[in-house]
Scaffold this motif. Structure first.
Motif, PDB file in Angstrom:
ATOM      1  N   ALA A  73      -3.846  12.083  -1.733  1.00  0.00           N
ATOM      2  CA  ALA A  73      -5.259  12.036  -1.151  1.00  0.00           C
ATOM      3  C   ALA A  73      -5.235  12.002   0.297  1.00  0.00           C
ATOM      4  N   GLU A  74      -4.301  11.337   0.714  1.00  0.00           N
ATOM      5  CA  GLU A  74      -4.015  11.211   2.262  1.00  0.00           C
ATOM      6  C   GLU A  74      -3.726  12.451   2.703  1.00  0.00           C
ATOM      7  N   GLU A  75      -2.711  13.048   2.074  1.00  0.00           N
ATOM      8  CA  GLU A  75      -2.072  14.217   2.565  1.00  0.00           C
ATOM      9  C   GLU A  75      -3.314  15.473   2.461  1.00  0.00           C
ATOM     10  N   ARG A  77      -0.964   4.922  -8.646  1.00  0.00           N
ATOM     11  CA  ARG A  77      -1.743   4.776  -7.775  1.00  0.00           C
ATOM     12  C   ARG A  77      -1.413   5.219  -6.204  1.00  0.00           C
ATOM     13  N   ARG A 131      -2.721   7.923  -4.081  1.00  0.00           N
ATOM     14  CA  ARG A 131      -3.483   7.603  -2.759  1.00  0.00           C
ATOM     15  C   ARG A 131      -2.595   8.461  -1.660  1.00  0.00           C
ATOM     16  N   LEU A 132      -1.181   8.458  -1.705  1.00  0.00           N
ATOM     17  CA  LEU A 132      -0.549   9.205  -0.765  1.00  0.00           C
ATOM     18  C   LEU A 132      -1.192  10.885  -0.620  1.00  0.00           C
ATOM     19  N   GLU A 191       0.811  -1.392   0.099  1.00  0.00           N
ATOM     20  CA  GLU A 191      -0.121  -0.059   0.136  1.00  0.00           C
ATOM     21  C   GLU A 191       1.028   1.351   0.043  1.00  0.00           C
TER      22      GLU A 191
END
Lengths: 455, 133
Positions: A173-175, A166, A170-171, A66
């Protein structure tokens, strides 16, 4: 014979071109799928389809992490029921080797495929050079050596690009999510702080009203025009004044607790109650300061309650003045058209019991004045320059001579001197013009009104 | 030292702040750095907010961890409707109009361990862990 060979060669060539075209189409379709895939599983499945359908592999599996520091999860595996573990730890020796090299042909994991997996190989999937984000396991393709390598290279490249993209999104989006929730958190905290601030402001406003009530308005006294200016630095201040008239004697008192703000304002409450306790019985200003000092110094530890003060008794019939000072700034006497500052000396109150305070005397004629103040005015500072005693004396003198309120004149002079710079201490001014009737009730002047929000 | 574990019911909005404060206190006692205290507190308040918004009521449990690593464990549990498409939400690809999922995604980023179990039949349970370095 030559033509049969040619025909054979041509047919092979056509087959080869057909196969290449099929692969090209398959890779084109794979790339389109990968571009819109929202989940790692979808990427793995698309790759698996190409491996099985186009490259005719018998075995194919994809593991992916992930994040670049987490373990590898099995995303897809073919054929169904192949005994691969669901998770391979990042620290696993197999993964360690793939971190170093692009492919591996042996290992515990490859053995899991079983004996009918022909030519098995594990291929590293990388985000950046040296950053292992996953690996693919392939076996049983009928394609041979160089061609297989070439096709697998292409497949690995497409899959690792898609997985890395991806991971990055994803990172990101998390940030973004973290930023958003931190923003929400900040707004919440700010709201808390504002709510608490409103409570403190309300409390301070109540304290201000309470302090004003305690200080009160000076009485109207026949034969003396009294004026008071009270300018605390904040809503509440560390200065206090008291004016009382009894048995033909006017008693003035001004004190300045060390510091300013809430703590100093609380001190003024104690000083005031101490003062009220000794006011009526002390025969003269010196005795009053000594008794007040004993009261405070007995009750509180040394220096806990430290303040300067000046006390004046004015005989309203004769104009005779007696005064005493405890480390307070000078007072100003205006007599026969002259203004002079008189130093009182004395030690701070609240240090220790048993102190004596010298009484000085003077006499006033009708039209003369006596003015008491704290150090807030003379010590008002703009850059490196102080307003000073001399400017203060001049302002009082000038106002007195033209029959104006001296306190108001001092305030204006200080404001003009500071030219917008705020004062940095409380300022209090009490003045009496002897033998002059005031047409109006005495008022306490204060320029510091509470801010609109708490009014 | 405070208790080994602590349960905070989430029923009203004020409980979110309460859970946040309790988590921060536990982190402080455990010796987490100031910045990690804030991270954990923020994650807790997101989970508590999720409970309050989507399930109305639930429970936040805070637990001290000692083995194998010292740290704090936060379990947020509710019997709400569950999170549909939780995989998509956590992949970050989900574009929600309500902002749903942002809390989970952010909370995951703020801690060292994240696990979620959710379904319409069993509500949502989120487990977070943050370790003392």
């Amino acid at each position: 014979m030559g033509s049969r060979d040619d025909e054979e060669t041509l047919r092979e060539r056509v087959d080869e071109l057909g196969a290449r075209l099929k692969r090209l189409r398959a890779f084109g379709s794979l790339r389109r799928t990968l571009r819109v895939a929202e989940e790692d599983e979808a990427i793995a499945l698309a790759a698996q389809r190409v491996a099985l359908d186009v490259l005719s592999c018998t075995h194919f599996a994809v593991y992916c992490a992930e994040k670049d520091d987490t373990d590898f999860r099995l995303l897809s595996a073919a054929p169904e029921g192949v005994a691969l573990p669901a998770v391979v730890e990042r620290g696993d020796p197999f993964a360690r080797v793939l971190e170093q090299q692009a492919s591996v042909r042996e290992g515990e994991l490859i053995a899991c495929l079983g004996p009918d997996a022909k030519n098995p190989i594990a291929l590293a999937l990388r985000g950046l050079p040296g950053q292992l984000i996953g690996f693919a396991i392939v076996a049983g393709s009928p394609l041979d050596g160089e061609l297989l390598d070439e096709v697998l290279d292409e497949l690995v490249f497409d899959v690792e690009s898609a997985l890395a993209a991806r991971m990055i999104s994803r990172l990101r989006a998390e940030e973004l999510a973290v930023l958003e929730i931190q923003e929400r958190e900040l707004v919440g905290l700010l709201r808390d702080v504002e709510a608490r601030d409103a409570i403190i402001q309300r409390d301070l406003e109540e304290a201000r009203q309470f302090q004003r009530k305690m200080l009160g308005t000076p009485p109207r006294v026949p034969g003396a025009a009294i004026e008071v200016v009270y300018m605390p630095l904040g809503l509440v201040g560390g200065d206090l004044y008291a004016v009382s008239a009894e048995h033909g004697r006017l008693r003035l008192f001004v004190a300045d607790a060390t510091g300013h703000g809430v703590r100093a304002s609380l001190t003024t409450m104690f000083i005031k109650s101490g003062y009220e306790a000794v006011r009526a019985t002390a025969p003269d200003p010196g005795a009053l300061l000594a008794a007040l000092n004993d009261t405070i110094a007995q009750t509180y530890r040394s220096s806990e309650m430290l303040f300067s003060a000046v006390c004046v008794d004015l005989d309203l019939a004769s104009g005779h003045v007696r005064f005493a000072s405890a480390a307070h700034p000078p007072l100003c006497l205006v007599r026969s058209g002259d203004a002079c500052l008189v130093e009182g000396g004395g030690a701070f109150l609240g240090l220790r019991t048993g102190m004596k305070f010298e009484v000085q005397e003077a006499s006033l004629s009708a039209g003369d004045g006596i003015y008491l103040f704290t150090d807030g005015f003379s010590e008002a500072r703009k850059q490196n320059e102080q307003f000073g005693d001399e400017r203060l004396r001049l302002a009082i003198h000038e106002a007195h001579m033209r029959g104006a309120r001296a306190g108001e004149a001092v305030m204006q002079a200080v404001a003009a001197f500071l030219d917008g710079t705020p004062m940095d201490d409380d300022g209090t001014f009490v003045g009496v013009r002897f033998g002059v009737e005031d047409d109006e009730e005495p008022v306490v002047m204060s320029t510091r009104e509470p801010p609109a929000s708490v009014r | 030292m405070g208790p080994e574990s602590l349960e905070i019911e989430i029923k009203v909005e004020g409980d979110i702040v309460r859970a946040r404060g309790a988590g921060r206190d536990m982190c402080r006692e455990l010796g987490l750095s100031e910045i990690n205290q804030v991270k954990v507190a923020t994650a807790i308040s997101e989970l508590a907010r999720n409970i309050f918004h989507y399930a109305q009521t639930g429970m936040i449990t805070l637990r001290r961890l000692s083995t194998p690593r010292a740290g704090i464990e936060i379990i947020a549990k509710d019997n709400g409707p569950g999170i549909p498409d939780v995989k998509l939400v956590l992949s970050g690809a989900y574009k929600s109009k309500t902002g749903m999922g942002k809390g989970l995604l952010g909370a995951r980023r703020l801690v060292d361990f994240f696990e979620i179990d959710t379904g319409p039949d069993r509500g949502t349970t989120v487990v977070l862990r943050k370790f003392v370095r």
